[in-house]
Design an enzyme around this catalytic site. Structure first.
Site, PDB file in Angstrom:
ATOM      1  N   ASP A   1       0.863  -1.187   0.000  1.00  0.00           N
ATOM      2  CA  ASP A   1       0.000   0.000   0.000  1.00  0.00           C
ATOM      3  C   ASP A   1       0.897   1.233   0.000  1.00  0.00           C
ATOM      4  O   ASP A   1       2.098   1.127   0.273  1.00  0.00           O
ATOM      5  CB  ASP A   1      -0.914   0.009   1.234  1.00  0.00           C
TER       6      ASP A   1
ATOM      7  N   ASN B   1      -5.772  -4.921  -5.961  1.00  0.00           N
ATOM      8  CA  ASN B   1      -6.924  -4.276  -5.341  1.00  0.00           C
ATOM      9  C   ASN B   1      -6.793  -2.759  -5.208  1.00  0.00           C
ATOM     10  O   ASN B   1      -7.786  -2.063  -5.045  1.00  0.00           O
ATOM     11  CB  ASN B   1      -7.135  -4.907  -3.956  1.00  0.00           C
TER      12      ASN B   1
ATOM     13  N   THR C   1     -16.392  -0.080   3.775  1.00  0.00           N
ATOM     14  CA  THR C   1     -14.934   0.022   3.861  1.00  0.00           C
ATOM     15  C   THR C   1     -14.571   1.437   4.297  1.00  0.00           C
ATOM     16  O   THR C   1     -15.432   2.322   4.332  1.00  0.00           O
ATOM     17  CB  THR C   1     -14.270  -0.251   2.496  1.00  0.00           C
TER      18      THR C   1
ATOM     19  N   LYS D   1     -12.843   1.249 -14.331  1.00  0.00           N
ATOM     20  CA  LYS D   1     -13.294  -0.073 -13.902  1.00  0.00           C
ATOM     21  C   LYS D   1     -13.759  -0.925 -15.080  1.00  0.00           C
ATOM     22  O   LYS D   1     -13.572  -2.152 -15.081  1.00  0.00           O
ATOM     23  CB  LYS D   1     -14.383   0.054 -12.841  1.00  0.00           C
TER      24      LYS D   1
ATOM     25  N   ILE E   1     -19.824  -1.601  -0.646  1.00  0.00           N
ATOM     26  CA  ILE E   1     -19.173  -2.356   0.425  1.00  0.00           C
ATOM     27  C   ILE E   1     -18.791  -1.411   1.558  1.00  0.00           C
ATOM     28  O   ILE E   1     -18.357  -0.285   1.327  1.00  0.00           O
ATOM     29  CB  ILE E   1     -17.907  -3.072  -0.090  1.00  0.00           C
TER      30      ILE E   1
ATOM     31  N   TYR F   1     -14.175   6.869 -12.841  1.00  0.00           N
ATOM     32  CA  TYR F   1     -14.303   5.603 -12.118  1.00  0.00           C
ATOM     33  C   TYR F   1     -14.921   4.538 -13.017  1.00  0.00           C
ATOM     34  O   TYR F   1     -14.428   3.409 -13.108  1.00  0.00           O
ATOM     35  CB  TYR F   1     -15.149   5.802 -10.863  1.00  0.00           C
TER      36      TYR F   1
END
Length: 250
Positions: free
Chosen positions: A38, A91, A190, A159, A188, A155
């Site tokens: 990360d 990810n 997160t 994607k 989700i 986005y």
């Protein structure tokens, strides 16, 4: 579920929290050694600490996936540390919620991280896996990689691009023993969605975006990633696996 990944090595980008952390922890719980990556070093080291506290093996490597040299160093670290690379979960990504994605800098940053970053990772990971004759790569796309979204052009475009790269990689390396798939999460819970979900009215809206009436959990995406990497999915490649509580079924 324990997939019996003892002796295997997994690499997870964007693993300082959320889906990436959940996947890294799940890989370790199934026996794999994990390279946690990360740009957020504190969060990445925390993920490593969680894995080690549970008896697993992990190391942290700082990596900005938009930087091809850093990606090369990341994959090299996996090989130097553990001798191989069996699984990769690409990810790392950003969601510029609230920003004008038509602005040049926002658009460019989204493409560099969400799309170029995935390509750099796949390219380096495949080089190692080709020498081994086997491997599994899973990219994080989104339901916005399959359907439209009026508010986020960058986005949606990136994607959709990740789904395209996934299909490309699956075809390119199908006979070389490398499977390439994607997960397409819905809404989700997160750290990325936490600022919006903290507002009770917005949380209700987000819960109601899916027929199941709730946001998904990071662990539910991690479960899909591990299945795609496992031998139980040995005949699955080029597939964008939707995990969205029924959102795209409407």
């Amino acid at each position: 579920m324990n997939y019996g990944f003892d002796g295997k090595v997994a690499l997870v980008t964007g693993a300082s929290g959320g889906i990436g952390r959940a996947t890294a922890v799940a890989f370790a719980a199934s026996g794999a050694a994990v390279v946690v990556s990360d740009v957020n070093e504190a969060g990445g080291l925390e993920t490593v600490a969680l894995i080690e506290a549970a008896g697993g093996k992990a190391v942290f490597q700082h990596c900005d996936v938009a930087n091809a040299d850093q990606v090369k160093a990341l994959v090299a670290r996996a090989v130097s540390e553990y001798g191989r690379l069996d699984f990769a979960h690409n990810n790392a990504g950003i969601n510029s919620m609230g920003a004008n994605e038509y602005e040049d800098d926002v658009w460019a940053r989204s493409l560099s991280i969400n799309l170029s970053g995935v390509m750099y990772c796949m390219r380096e990971q495949a080089e190692v896996m080709l020498k081994q004759g086997k491997g599994a790569i899973v990219n994080t796309a989104s339901i916005n990689g399959l359907v439209g979204n009026a508010g986020q052009p960058a986005y949606v475009a990136t994607k959709h691009g990740v789904v395209g790269l996934t299909r490309h990689g699956a075809l390119r390396w199908a006979k070389a023993g490398i499977r390439v798939n994607a997960v397409c999460p819905g809404v989700i819970e997160t750290p990325m969605t936490a600022p919006l979900a903290a507002n009770p009215d917005m949380r209700k809206i987000m819960d109601n975006l899916t027929p199941m009436g709730r946001m998904g959990r990071a662990e539910e995406i991690a479960g899909a990633v591990l299945w795609l990497c496992s031998d139980q999915a040995s005949f699955v490649t080029g597939h964008p696996l939707v995990v969205d509580g029924g959102a795209t079924a409407t």
